[in-house]
Design an enzyme around this catalytic site. Structure first.
Site, short mmCIF file in Angstrom:
data_model
loop_
_atom_site.label_atom_id
_atom_site.label_comp_id
_atom_site.label_asym_id
_atom_site.label_seq_id
_atom_site.Cartn_x
_atom_site.Cartn_y
_atom_site.Cartn_z
CD GLN A 1 -52.76 20.26 108.83
OE1 GLN A 1 -53.44 19.26 108.98
NE2 GLN A 1 -51.46 20.29 109.07
CB CYS B 1 -52.55 16.86 110.95
SG CYS B 1 -51.10 16.05 111.68
CG HIS C 1 -51.19 14.06 107.82
ND1 HIS C 1 -51.28 15.35 108.27
CD2 HIS C 1 -52.22 13.89 106.95
CE1 HIS C 1 -52.33 15.94 107.69
NE2 HIS C 1 -52.91 15.07 106.89
CG ASN D 1 -55.55 15.47 104.42
OD1 ASN D 1 -55.14 15.57 105.57
ND2 ASN D 1 -54.74 15.63 103.38
#
Length: 178
Positions: A5, A11, A145, A164
């Site tokens: 990102q 996110c 997040h 992630n």
């Protein structure tokens, strides 16, 4: 794949596209790589593009508009933190969302991941900047997040394996164990 990102607070859009990709693979047998940029630029308020949002708003956008494009057709351009304007093309939509639901509590989350597959989750990542590997045990409770839980180890002292959206050079090739 693990995506990046970059400097955009998007996110939530990555977590949502990853979940739609995973569910599409599991239920439809497809293997699309979807475009989080469409969600960043097109999901209406209360999502705020590069300034944050919630996966539920992304799912609702995809459901209401009828679909989402592949990343190759709607590439990610918000690396520098600029949200961009919506340029979605419904003729390029490859998959949609009919319904979505929440899973509450770690036990239910673990059951879902073990029995069904990856799960979009939002959590506290304040301590993640210095993570390079191993099992992180210091987890906070200030949600900031969104990511995707892709595995769970249920052995003694188990952990979550999480994908992630900070690129493959972060953590364990883009993953963290919690």
């Amino acid at each position: 794949p693990v995506k990046n990102q970059a400097q955009c607070g998007s996110c939530w859009s990555f977590s949502a596209t990853e979940q739609i990709e995973s569910d599409s693979m599991r239920t439809l047998g497809t293997s699309y790589i979807l475009g989080p940029q469409q969600l960043v630029s097109c999901t209406p308020f209360p999502s705020m593009g590069c300034n944050g949002g919630w996966t539920e708003n992304a799912y609702e956008y995809v459901k209401k508009t009828g679909g989402i494009e592949q990343e190759k057709d709607y590439p990610y351009k918000s690396q520098t933190g600029i949200t961009g304007s919506c340029k979605a093309d419904s003729s390029k939509y490859v998959v949609t969302v009919d319904k979505y639901y929440g899973v509450k509590g770690e036990s239910s989350m673990g059951d879902y991941v073990l029995q069904t597959g990856p799960l979009s989750v939002c959590l506290d990542a304040n301590n993640w900047n210095t993570y390079t590997g191993g099992i992180m045990k210091n987890c906070g409770n200030q949600v900031d997040h969104c990511v995707q839980a892709v595995g769970v180890d249920t052995s003694s002292g188990g952990y979550w394996k999480v994908r992630n959206s900070w690129g493959t050079s972060w953590g364990e090739s883009g993953y963290i164990r919690l």
